[in-house]
Design a protein around this motif. Structure first.
Motif, PDB file in Angstrom:
ATOM      1  N   ILE A  69       0.804  -1.136  -0.042  1.00  0.00           N
ATOM      2  CA  ILE A  69       0.165  -0.116  -0.093  1.00  0.00           C
ATOM      3  C   ILE A  69       0.821   1.236  -0.290  1.00  0.00           C
ATOM      4  CG2 ILE A  69      -1.897   1.326   1.203  1.00  0.00           C
ATOM      5  CD1 ILE A  69      -2.825  -1.287   2.348  1.00  0.00           C
ATOM      6  N   ALA A  70       0.749   2.071  -0.932  1.00  0.00           N
ATOM      7  CA  ALA A  70       1.668   3.198  -1.177  1.00  0.00           C
ATOM      8  C   ALA A  70       0.943   4.521  -1.214  1.00  0.00           C
ATOM      9  CB  ALA A  70       2.556   3.211  -2.485  1.00  0.00           C
ATOM     10  N   ALA A  71       1.611   5.724  -0.654  1.00  0.00           N
ATOM     11  CA  ALA A  71       1.232   7.024  -0.622  1.00  0.00           C
ATOM     12  C   ALA A  71       1.262   7.253  -2.045  1.00  0.00           C
ATOM     13  CB  ALA A  71       1.792   7.888  -0.068  1.00  0.00           C
ATOM     14  N   PRO A  72       0.231   8.327  -2.618  1.00  0.00           N
ATOM     15  CA  PRO A  72       0.265   8.536  -4.146  1.00  0.00           C
ATOM     16  C   PRO A  72       1.811   9.358  -4.246  1.00  0.00           C
ATOM     17  CG  PRO A  72      -1.758   9.483  -2.943  1.00  0.00           C
ATOM     18  CD  PRO A  72      -0.760   8.775  -1.917  1.00  0.00           C
ATOM     19  N   GLY A  73       2.436   9.899  -3.437  1.00  0.00           N
ATOM     20  CA  GLY A  73       3.474  10.775  -3.791  1.00  0.00           C
ATOM     21  C   GLY A  73       4.783  10.016  -3.572  1.00  0.00           C
ATOM     22  N   ALA A  74       4.735   8.692  -3.258  1.00  0.00           N
ATOM     23  CA  ALA A  74       5.935   7.807  -2.862  1.00  0.00           C
ATOM     24  C   ALA A  74       6.687   7.600  -4.106  1.00  0.00           C
ATOM     25  CB  ALA A  74       5.453   6.471  -2.388  1.00  0.00           C
ATOM     26  N   LYS A  75       8.136   7.364  -4.077  1.00  0.00           N
ATOM     27  CA  LYS A  75       8.939   7.220  -5.041  1.00  0.00           C
ATOM     28  C   LYS A  75       9.438   5.903  -5.144  1.00  0.00           C
ATOM     29  CE  LYS A  75      10.073  12.065  -5.401  1.00  0.00           C
ATOM     30  NZ  LYS A  75      11.075  13.030  -5.411  1.00  0.00           N
ATOM     31  N   LEU A  76       9.022   4.995  -6.105  1.00  0.00           N
ATOM     32  CA  LEU A  76       9.480   3.604  -6.157  1.00  0.00           C
ATOM     33  C   LEU A  76      10.306   3.226  -7.519  1.00  0.00           C
ATOM     34  CD1 LEU A  76       6.036   3.764  -5.466  1.00  0.00           C
ATOM     35  CD2 LEU A  76       6.386   1.647  -4.716  1.00  0.00           C
ATOM     36  N   SER A  77      11.389   2.540  -7.219  1.00  0.00           N
ATOM     37  CA  SER A  77      12.177   2.240  -8.385  1.00  0.00           C
ATOM     38  C   SER A  77      13.153   1.066  -7.974  1.00  0.00           C
ATOM     39  CB  SER A  77      13.285   3.531  -8.520  1.00  0.00           C
ATOM     40  OG  SER A  77      14.150   3.021  -9.423  1.00  0.00           O
ATOM     41  N   ILE A  78      13.064   0.195  -9.120  1.00  0.00           N
ATOM     42  CA  ILE A  78      14.254  -0.846  -9.201  1.00  0.00           C
ATOM     43  C   ILE A  78      15.377  -0.583  -9.639  1.00  0.00           C
ATOM     44  CG2 ILE A  78      14.552  -3.320 -10.153  1.00  0.00           C
ATOM     45  CD1 ILE A  78      11.633  -3.537 -10.623  1.00  0.00           C
TER      46      ILE A  78
END
Length: 264
Positions: free
Chosen positions: A132-141
């Motif tokens: 469950i992520a925040a809309p403004g989270a930043k995710l990257s492989i």
């Protein structure tokens, strides 16, 4: 166990694991990863446990591997490679063990993602049953940014979430996604303004269900979708070949010097 990670309410019904290096955006160290494995192994034996929530202190999930760890590993590259490859068939090396430990918990594990979720942090989140992520989270492989591949258990998680073309694109480009973009790619389960609160509420909802049925449901889906044990060996072999090679070192130097890389 060190104070790099905390475990709350271990006896359940809902336990919380928190990465606890907020000043470093919860960048992980080898000690923290070992603590996470130990915590998962201990939680697996708790009879009253119904669900686990994984999060980070201070508004970030995890910035990935601490750069100081990478620098220390670079001092004994051949030894690190030998350790990575010294693994039994289908079993993880110590870098893959935390993700495997999260997946092996018999109860649902929910990642609450705020702030940054990069590299090793992303692989820990992917190892959870739900994200469950925040809309403004930043995710990257993000490993491709350093001329490497993700090698901390992603072979156990990503094939169940993404089509191969999309997976290749994210791994090759190290693209940073927002929470909303990650949802569209299938990397997260839901987007919520308060991901931690939503994760706790979902965990409590699951905890109210028959624990036998919930555990059996997790086991059923995991077996149906499969866990690519041989993929752990492939991760290690491919990464070992990349580490310290000329183009990988050029990638690192170009990043450090903020210039375009010149590859051979």
């Amino acid at each position: 166990m060190s104070d790099l990670m905390t475990v709350q309410n271990a006896a359940g019904p809902v336990a919380e694991i928190r990465l606890n290096r907020p000043a470093k955006k919860n960048a992980v160290t080898l000690e923290l990863l070992a603590d996470l494995v130990a915590a998962c192994e201990a939680l697996a034996d708790e009879p009253g446990l119904r669900a686990v929530v994984l999060s980070g202190e201070g508004g970030d999930f995890s910035a990935g591997i601490d750069l100081s760890v990478l620098m220390s590993l670079a001092g004994d590259l051949e030894g690190v490679k030998a350790e990575m490859l010294a693994m039994e068939p289908g079993q993880p090396n110590r870098f893959q063990a935390p993700a495997k430990a999260l997946m092996d918990l018999p109860v649902p594990v929910i990642a609450a993602i705020e702030g940054v979720c990069f590299g090793a942090g992303m692989q820990l989140a992917l190892a959870c049953d739900f994200r469950i992520a925040a809309p403004g989270a930043k995710l990257s492989i993000m490993e491709g940014k350093w001329g490497l591949i993700p090698d901390m258990g992603i072979s156990l998680s990503l094939p169940r979430l993404m089509a191969p073309d999309r997976a290749k694109a994210l791994i090759m480009t190290a693209r940073v996604l927002s929470g909303e973009e990650a949802l569209a790619e299938g990397l997260v389960t839901r987007v919520e303004g308060d991901p931690h609160g939503a994760a706790i509420a979902f965990a409590e909802e699951l905890a109210a269900r028959s624990p036998d049925a919930v555990r059996a449901s997790k086991a059923l889906v995991d077996q149906l979708w499969g866990q690519a044990g041989d993929g752990l060996r492939l991760e290690a072999e491919l990464q070992a070949a990349l580490m310290g090679a000329p183009n990988q070192m050029e990638t690192v130097m170009a990043q450090m010097q903020k210039r375009a890389p010149v590859y051979k």
